[in-house]
Design a protein around this motif. Structure first.
Motif, PDB file in Angstrom:
ATOM      1  N   THR A 152       0.843  -1.198   0.000  1.00  0.00           N
ATOM      2  CA  THR A 152       0.000   0.000   0.000  1.00  0.00           C
ATOM      3  C   THR A 152       0.873   1.240   0.000  1.00  0.00           C
ATOM      4  O   THR A 152       2.024   1.210   0.451  1.00  0.00           O
ATOM      5  CB  THR A 152      -0.956  -0.021   1.208  1.00  0.00           C
ATOM      6  OG1 THR A 152      -1.834   1.107   1.143  1.00  0.00           O
ATOM      7  CG2 THR A 152      -0.198  -0.005   2.531  1.00  0.00           C
ATOM      8  N   HIS A 153       0.304   2.334  -0.498  1.00  0.00           N
ATOM      9  CA  HIS A 153       1.080   3.570  -0.693  1.00  0.00           C
ATOM     10  C   HIS A 153       0.085   4.724  -0.731  1.00  0.00           C
ATOM     11  O   HIS A 153      -1.030   4.564  -1.238  1.00  0.00           O
ATOM     12  CB  HIS A 153       1.845   3.478  -2.020  1.00  0.00           C
ATOM     13  CG  HIS A 153       2.911   4.501  -2.206  1.00  0.00           C
ATOM     14  ND1 HIS A 153       2.627   5.798  -2.577  1.00  0.00           N
ATOM     15  CD2 HIS A 153       4.266   4.420  -2.100  1.00  0.00           C
ATOM     16  CE1 HIS A 153       3.760   6.480  -2.686  1.00  0.00           C
ATOM     17  NE2 HIS A 153       4.773   5.667  -2.402  1.00  0.00           N
ATOM     18  N   MET A 198      -0.639  -1.817  -6.333  1.00  0.00           N
ATOM     19  CA  MET A 198      -0.779  -1.427  -4.925  1.00  0.00           C
ATOM     20  C   MET A 198      -2.194  -0.949  -4.594  1.00  0.00           C
ATOM     21  O   MET A 198      -2.922  -0.468  -5.460  1.00  0.00           O
ATOM     22  CB  MET A 198       0.186  -0.294  -4.590  1.00  0.00           C
ATOM     23  CG  MET A 198       1.601  -0.711  -4.318  1.00  0.00           C
ATOM     24  SD  MET A 198       2.525   0.739  -3.746  1.00  0.00           S
ATOM     25  CE  MET A 198       4.125   0.010  -3.515  1.00  0.00           C
ATOM     26  N   PRO A 221      -0.166   5.359  -5.188  1.00  0.00           N
ATOM     27  CA  PRO A 221       0.485   4.283  -5.939  1.00  0.00           C
ATOM     28  C   PRO A 221       1.073   4.719  -7.280  1.00  0.00           C
ATOM     29  O   PRO A 221       2.093   4.177  -7.718  1.00  0.00           O
ATOM     30  CB  PRO A 221      -0.645   3.259  -6.126  1.00  0.00           C
ATOM     31  CG  PRO A 221      -1.519   3.467  -4.937  1.00  0.00           C
ATOM     32  CD  PRO A 221      -1.504   4.959  -4.704  1.00  0.00           C
ATOM     33  N   GLY A 240       3.903   0.065  -8.263  1.00  0.00           N
ATOM     34  CA  GLY A 240       2.715   0.895  -8.059  1.00  0.00           C
ATOM     35  C   GLY A 240       1.490   0.382  -8.786  1.00  0.00           C
ATOM     36  O   GLY A 240       0.358   0.648  -8.373  1.00  0.00           O
TER      37      GLY A 240
END
Length: 273
Positions: A235-236, A249, A239, A246
């Protein structure tokens, strides 16, 4: 930080546990921001958390792909996450000589899927005394993972986790065979579904791995329904700007609502059983 492996299979809250974080450590501020939110969600929903982040990405399609900010720098950030928030951490290792180095900073050593049969790597990880999370190769069955488990246990370390991340389907896709989760659980170890990596679309002509993040909830729900002890989710906050993976994510601001929906499935299964 000690991790009680049996409790990961039978947590006091009755919940699954979560291994979550960015694909790679991009910097201290980013890591602490993500960790702070993950710990908040973990505390609120009583979901045990292991913060994940790769200190170096060794398996990249292209030479110019991002691999990391420096081994020691990234490992120190992982240690700071643990000290700041009291959360255990996990990172990948790629060669046997990395095991002792990484073990000085993190609580769980992760064996990448492509390397899950590397005997020297498994033994080196085992000999650190740390928990060893072995990802099932995309080319292997759930049954075959017993040999990886045996290598670690016969090296004197019984702290093993097995993680499924899908199986190769042609050259540029993956599918999840959910039979592998109960099959791997027969090894008397916690089993985890790597939700986000199982949605990768590798070997793209651009040299950048693609993904299908719209199906994250589908894979996660199915994994909980068949009895996964834990979930692995990258997770980000954004992403699209992530420097690694990415494309598959989960946006950080969507994680809590997803966890709440998954907890309802877990509770329904507990009630039925």
């Amino acid at each position: 930080m000690n991790i009680d492996i049996p409790k990961l299979q039978h947590t006091s809250s009755g919940n699954f546990f979560l291994m979550a974080g960015p694909c790679a450590i991009e910097g201290e501020d980013m890591a602490l921001e993500i960790a702070q939110e993950l710990v908040r969600i973990s505390d609120r929903l009583h979901i045990p958390l292991i913060f994940k982040g790769s200190y170096r990405k060794a398996n990249r399609s292209r030479k110019d792909s991002f691999t990391g900010i420096g081994d020691e720098k990234a490992l120190k950030i992982l240690a700071k996450v643990s000290h700041t928030f009291g959360a255990p951490t996990v990172t990948d290792i790629h060669e046997a000589h990395e095991a002792a180095m990484a073990a000085e900073y993190v609580d769980v050593l992760q064996i990448p899927a492509f390397l899950c049969r590397q005997t020297d790597l498994l033994i080196a990880a085992a000999q650190t005394g740390k928990v060893v999370n072995i990802k099932k190769g995309q080319f292997l069955s759930g049954e075959s993972m017993r040999f990886a488990v045996e290598k670690v246990k016969e090296s004197g370390n019984h702290n093993v986790i097995l993680t499924d991340r899908g199986n190769s389907f042609g050259y540029s896709d993956l599918v999840v065979d959910f039979r592998n989760l109960p099959i791997m659980r027969e090894n008397q170890v916690p089993v985890v579904m790597d939700v986000t990596h199982s949605l990768q679309q590798p070997n793209q002509s651009s040299g950048v791995t693609g993904g299908r993040p719209a199906l994250i909830e589908t894979i996660a729900k199915a994994a909980i329904a068949v009895g996964a002890d834990g979930l692995f989710i990258e997770t980000h906050p954004d992403p699209k700007s992530a420097r690694s993976d990415g494309a598959n994510m989960l946006p950080l601001n969507q994680l809590e609502s997803l966890m709440r929906r998954l907890l309802r499935i877990r509770e329904a299964i507990r009630f039925e059983s």
